[in-house]
Design a protein around this motif. Sequence first.
Motif, mmCIF file in Angstrom:
data_model
loop_
_atom_site.group_PDB
_atom_site.id
_atom_site.type_symbol
_atom_site.label_atom_id
_atom_site.label_comp_id
_atom_site.label_asym_id
_atom_site.label_seq_id
_atom_site.Cartn_x
_atom_site.Cartn_y
_atom_site.Cartn_z
ATOM 1 N N ILE A 136 -112.986 35.023 40.588
ATOM 2 C CA ILE A 136 -111.918 34.517 40.372
ATOM 3 C C ILE A 136 -112.187 32.861 40.985
ATOM 4 N N PHE A 137 -112.512 32.067 39.826
ATOM 5 C CA PHE A 137 -112.815 30.370 40.145
ATOM 6 C C PHE A 137 -111.365 29.885 40.633
ATOM 7 N N ALA A 138 -111.386 29.149 41.610
ATOM 8 C CA ALA A 138 -110.704 28.195 41.964
ATOM 9 C C ALA A 138 -111.166 27.175 42.838
ATOM 10 N N ASP A 139 -110.402 26.088 43.145
ATOM 11 C CA ASP A 139 -110.637 25.009 44.006
ATOM 12 C C ASP A 139 -111.087 25.544 45.178
ATOM 13 N N TYR A 140 -111.755 24.554 45.888
ATOM 14 C CA TYR A 140 -112.581 24.901 47.215
ATOM 15 C C TYR A 140 -111.373 24.949 48.249
ATOM 16 N N SER A 148 -120.176 29.925 49.481
ATOM 17 C CA SER A 148 -121.252 30.344 50.386
ATOM 18 C C SER A 148 -121.862 31.528 50.331
ATOM 19 N N GLY A 149 -123.205 31.747 50.497
ATOM 20 C CA GLY A 149 -124.029 32.725 50.203
ATOM 21 C C GLY A 149 -125.313 32.477 49.393
ATOM 22 N N TYR A 150 -125.898 33.323 49.085
ATOM 23 C CA TYR A 150 -127.377 33.258 48.319
ATOM 24 C C TYR A 150 -128.254 32.653 49.337
ATOM 25 N N GLY A 151 -128.465 33.019 50.668
ATOM 26 C CA GLY A 151 -129.261 32.479 51.397
ATOM 27 C C GLY A 151 -128.948 32.949 52.985
ATOM 28 N N PRO A 152 -129.621 32.297 53.802
ATOM 29 C CA PRO A 152 -129.328 32.529 55.397
ATOM 30 C C PRO A 152 -127.912 32.117 55.735
ATOM 31 N N LYS A 165 -124.356 26.636 46.000
ATOM 32 C CA LYS A 165 -125.488 26.777 45.074
ATOM 33 C C LYS A 165 -124.847 27.244 43.685
ATOM 34 N N PHE A 166 -123.248 27.539 43.710
ATOM 35 C CA PHE A 166 -122.640 27.700 42.604
ATOM 36 C C PHE A 166 -121.155 27.131 42.639
ATOM 37 N N PRO A 167 -120.503 26.922 41.714
ATOM 38 C CA PRO A 167 -119.103 26.730 41.605
ATOM 39 C C PRO A 167 -118.290 27.482 42.684
#
Length: 330
Positions: free
Chosen positions: A211-215, A280-284, A290-292
């Motif tokens: 679900i894409f939304a604003d930060y 957040s995510g895709y790492g430590p 790293k993504f929208p």
Amino acid sequence: MRLFLISIFALSILFLPNLTGHAQTNQNNDYELRMELYKRMESVTNIPWYYLAAIDQYERNVRQARRDIPKAEGITGIYFKPEMWAGPLNPNPNDDNPLSIQFFNGLGMDGDGDGKAVLSNDSDVLFAFAKYLLSYGTDHDNLKIGLWDYYKRDKTVSLIIGKAKIYKQYGRLDLDDHAFPVPLRSNYNYKNTWGAARGWGGRRSHEGTDIFADYGVPVRATAYGIIEMKGWNRFGGWRIGIRDINNNYHYFAHLSGFAKDLKLGQIVEPGMLIGGVGNSGYGPPGTSGKFPPHLHYGMYKDNGYTEWSYDPFPHLRLWERQERLKARKK
């Protein structure tokens, strides 16, 4: 012919609300009957009704999720194998005599005073399970021991205790409401991405809906449940897992952060703030950007043996429609 079909369609629309209302009435009646049964067994065994309700609800959902167990026909969901009920060495697997069942070490009991222990009788079944637990005691710790000895699975005990905690807090059984994960007034969009290929960290399929939304857009609990997981995951970043009363695990990932004072074991309800949309995510721990920004929402079902993911998209659509309808009625 065309006029006839149009008339039939119009009549079906007219009667649809009545049918929906009838289904809701039946469900409410089931809740009342089940609560009456739980309270009656509590008065006989001194086991708090919410433990009995939690066991019954757990087993009901297990039976719905599996094909090797017959579906429940009465108002209770607890299932005993015939050999457990009548006794493993009983030559009559359909025995309903409490004395002979006891002689063969069966679990079957007479719960309504009719002199029979019938496997299809709701009172007999719930009383039999309650009497099994009663041999361990009626306090919380001993009930947990009794549950573990019966199921031999830590996860099952955890799920049942969680349900008991929820039922105790709200004092009722009708806890089936849901909420959409983000406020409907926010700017969001989503589509069905179930099973789509994902490459980061190895080839895998997408187990959820994005679900894409604003930060920072608020993320809300979708059901009554308990926070089972909270923290960091290298794929999901900051994430929360909530277990509802139907054995479903609701997974919220890529959060920007958590709601204040949110903690493991906390009871949540539909619409309650639990965090914010992030990337957040895709790492430590701490990796982001790293993504929208978006919310990854996943659903998993426990069937008493294992847990598997399933497509949350239809449920999201349903909850979105239901919430819009409620807003219009206000």
